[in-house]
Write a protein that holds these residues in place. Structure first.
Motif, PDB file in Angstrom:
ATOM      1  N   CYS A 228     -43.301  97.884 -90.120  1.00  0.00           N
ATOM      2  CA  CYS A 228     -44.674  98.381 -90.186  1.00  0.00           C
ATOM      3  C   CYS A 228     -44.836  99.654 -89.355  1.00  0.00           C
ATOM      4  O   CYS A 228     -44.437  99.703 -88.197  1.00  0.00           O
ATOM      5  N   ALA A 230     -47.381 100.701 -88.071  1.00  0.00           N
ATOM      6  CA  ALA A 230     -48.293 100.503 -86.935  1.00  0.00           C
ATOM      7  C   ALA A 230     -47.522 100.093 -85.677  1.00  0.00           C
ATOM      8  O   ALA A 230     -48.082 100.055 -84.586  1.00  0.00           O
ATOM      9  N   HIS A 232     -46.048  97.165 -84.828  1.00  0.00           N
ATOM     10  CA  HIS A 232     -46.012  95.801 -84.310  1.00  0.00           C
ATOM     11  C   HIS A 232     -44.751  95.094 -84.771  1.00  0.00           C
ATOM     12  O   HIS A 232     -43.972  95.629 -85.548  1.00  0.00           O
ATOM     13  N   ILE A 239     -48.899  91.134 -88.689  1.00  0.00           N
ATOM     14  CA  ILE A 239     -49.263  91.660 -90.005  1.00  0.00           C
ATOM     15  C   ILE A 239     -50.494  92.535 -89.824  1.00  0.00           C
ATOM     16  O   ILE A 239     -51.327  92.261 -88.940  1.00  0.00           O
ATOM     17  N   CYS A 240     -50.604  93.598 -90.564  1.00  0.00           N
ATOM     18  CA  CYS A 240     -51.809  94.420 -90.513  1.00  0.00           C
ATOM     19  C   CYS A 240     -52.007  95.060 -91.879  1.00  0.00           C
ATOM     20  O   CYS A 240     -51.188  94.887 -92.774  1.00  0.00           O
ATOM     21  N   LYS A 242     -51.541  97.873 -92.842  1.00  0.00           N
ATOM     22  CA  LYS A 242     -50.549  98.876 -93.232  1.00  0.00           C
ATOM     23  C   LYS A 242     -49.289  98.261 -93.835  1.00  0.00           C
ATOM     24  O   LYS A 242     -48.612  98.892 -94.629  1.00  0.00           O
ATOM     25  N   CYS A 243     -48.934  97.056 -93.412  1.00  0.00           N
ATOM     26  CA  CYS A 243     -47.684  96.485 -93.901  1.00  0.00           C
ATOM     27  C   CYS A 243     -47.919  95.376 -94.929  1.00  0.00           C
ATOM     28  O   CYS A 243     -46.993  94.930 -95.589  1.00  0.00           O
TER      29      CYS A 243
HETATM   30 ZN    ZN Z   1     -48.529  96.103 -89.958  1.00  0.00          ZN
END
Ligand code: ZN
Ligand code: ZN
Length: 606
Positions: A228, A230, A232, A239-240, A242-243
């Motif tokens: 990701c 971001a 992380h 999880i966010c 972006k991924c």
């Molecule tokens: Zn993410």
């Protein structure tokens, strides 16, 4: 959003830390753990932080007095702990920017002016780290030709035109190749791929304005991004937005990569069906051919099938099992020399209707299925193997031109061919490991979520009986029709093509045995050759045309040059040239060669 890990990892310590990097382009911070492979850290850096650069040139200077400058490939093999790195350490980076003007936008001034180089990831020293560096995506000459062609659909002067013959108005000006009305009027089920790309380009990359170029295509990606941007920890730890893959809505694919399948002679199809006629069991073969323009559809592409190679297989009445294919590269090499390539697969699903008139059961229709979920996965498998290089795609590749044909009974009980492709979304569903075949052939099953498999929301969109668009949840299974694109097929008016011996009207007295048909008692050996080549049993009146016709068979060439080693590479080149040029004078050169005379002697003794 960031999820807490479900349970603490046991065993080794894994302390989160921040590693800092400095390069001529700025400073970056990345979080990682002690046991993170350093190559993952570098990949993330290259993918998400650094400007476009050549990963081969990346080097890292470790902190401390004896750090020293080391190549990315060298340090990538160790973990963060293994390199002795601590929280807050600062590492120096060196690299050269990648050549060309990637990074910024490309200007586009009209059709075909986009640079050759778009997309495709590279690898650092063979490690898994990929970068945004753009490598050349060399698409086929046919695609280049179709890119240059505006594909306008001309119209005649109509009753509403108020001008003279020389004038033009809105009622008679040519239509763009993606015109929906033209498509509907001519019963074209899908836009051709190039018409589709042209329409996207017309929308995304306005020809006037000269702003930056945006690749109009991006292969669907339904998998969670485990690196990701971001920063992380990878899923399932974090999880966010972006991924996380967004929800998938499956719709009928509007375009098709190939529009039409043309079998260059009917004999090869007949010969293929004969396997079933003689045995009652099904059969599968590889289509060898080439791609060409298909003029019945604006900017259309057709497959010209020249030969059907039959795989090693175990056939049953209700299906078949492919066996290990040992001579794959030999088949491809010979095809390549003949100017051919694997373009599709064909399989039979035939059952005699039992009426004694040769009619067959119609099993595949609107209310059952056209390709079963298992067969779609089979088609996808091949499509993923033979990717379509495409300069309009962000990654340099987009879907596939590989086709899948079924020989089965049509609604009037006749043996018929249907040609399909799996949709691009089907390729992405398989790549992300989200689907499997269902026990209901008309349904594709969605695999359950597991700690290793993130399954996004999946819907399919359909127009209901009231003409309204409705979204259905696709879990646990959904109709396979959403993953299928249908093609047309046909035969040229006159049998043409390279190969003639499988044609019923050929000069050759009988067809040469097809490979892997031992189960039918059909086996090629020297004795078969002795019977097959008329020049072997009537040497006194050898006719070059007859010899050339007999030589013009993929199965004969395969036996002579792949299954047998009597003839030399030089003989092989002459034979291939004779078939490609259809020049009897070249065929005579083979006939007169020492190798062929030896073969003749061996056959006579066989
Ligand atoms: Zn993410
Ligand atoms: Zn007009």
């Amino acid at each position: 959003m960031r999820l807490k890990p479900e349970k603490k990892r046991t065993g080794q310590k894994s302390i989160a830390m921040i590693i800092r990097f400095r390069s001529k382009d700025g400073q970056y911070r990345l979080s990682c753990e002690g046991d993170t492979p350093f190559q993952d850290v570098l990949s993330e850096l290259v993918l998400t932080k650094l400007p476009p650069m050549d990963p081969q040139t990346l080097s890292v200077t470790m902190p401390g007095p004896d750090g020293g400058e080391r190549s990315a490939g060298e340090v990538g093999t160790q973990t963060v702990d293994g390199l002795g790195l601590k929280n807050g350490d600062m590492l120096m980076l060196k690299y050269t920017a990648s050549s060309g003007n990637e990074g910024g936008g490309q200007s586009i001034s009209g059709k075909g002016s986009v640079p050759e180089s778009v997309g495709i990831s590279k690898v650092i020293d063979g490690s898994a780290a990929s970068t945004s560096a753009r490598a050349a995506a060399k698409q086929s000459a046919l695609d280049d030709e179709l890119d240059r062609d505006p594909g306008l659909i001309p119209r005649k002067r109509g009753p509403l035109c108020k001008h003279t013959d020389k004038g033009m108005c809105e009622y008679c000006s040519p239509l763009p190749p993606w015109d929906r009305e033209y498509q509907a009027d001519h019963n074209i089920k899908h836009l051709s791929f190039h018409a589709y790309v042209d329409e996207l380009n017309a929308k995304v990359n306005k020809k006037e304005g000269g702003s930056s170029y945006i690749p109009p295509l991006k292969p669907s990606d339904f998998a969670i991004n485990r690196r990701c941007p971001a920063g992380h920890e990878p899923w399932p730890k974090g999880i966010c937005s972006k991924c996380q893959p967004s929800a998938i809505t499956l719709q009928r694919q509007e375009f098709r990569m190939v529009d039409h399948v043309e079998f260059e002679n009917s004999g090869m199809v007949n010969n293929f069906i004969n396997a079933w006629r003689l045995s009652g069991v099904q059969r599968v073969g590889l289509l060898l051919g080439r791609y060409a323009r298909y003029d019945k559809i604006p900017l259309g592409i057709k497959v010209q099938v020249e030969a059907i190679y039959e795989f090693p297989q175990v056939d049953r009445e209700d299906g078949l099992v492919l066996q290990q294919w040992d001579d794959e590269h030999q088949v491809e090499a010979l095809a390549d020399e003949l100017g051919l390539q694997p373009v599709g697969v064909i399989f039979s699903d035939l059952s005699d209707a039992g009426r004694g008139d040769g009619s067959v059961i119609c099993k595949r229709h609107l209310r059952s299925f056209f390709l079963s979920s298992l067969e779609i996965l089979f088609a996808v498998h091949w499509q993923l193997k033979y990717r379509n290089r495409c300069k309009w795609s962000e990654t340099g590749a987009f879907s596939s031109k590989f086709v899948t044909c079924v020989v089965s009974g049509n609604s009037s009980g006749k043996i018929d061919i249907n040609a399909y492709q799996a949709a691009e979304s089907a390729e992405a569903l398989v790549t992300a490991d989200l689907v499997c075949a269902s026990t209901h052939p008309d349904q594709m099953f969605i695999k359950p979520a597991t700690p290793d498999r993130y399954v996004p929301d999946i819907f399919y969109q359909k127009i209901n009986e009231y003409g309204l668009q409705v979204k259905h949840n696709a879990k646990p299974s959904f109709p396979v029709e959403f993953l299928l694109v249908s093609l047309t097929h046909g035969f040229p008016e006159k049998d043409t093509g390279l190969f003639r011996t499988t044609d019923a009207t050929a000069l050759a007295p009988s067809a040469f045995p097809v490979e892997n048909r031992e189960y039918l008692g059909d086996h090629a050996d020297l004795r078969t050759l002795q019977t097959y080549f008329s020049c072997f049993h009537t040497p006194s009146n050898t006719d070059p045309d007859t010899f050339l016709a007999e030589l013009s068979s993929f199965h004969v060439l395969f036996f002579l040059f792949c299954a047998n080693s009597v003839l030399s590479d030089a003989d092989r080149r002459v034979a291939v040239r004779a078939v490609r040029t259809q020049d009897p004078a070249v065929a005579v050169q083979l006939l007169d060669s020492d190798g062929f005379k030896t073969l003749q002697t061996l056959c006579r003794m066989a």
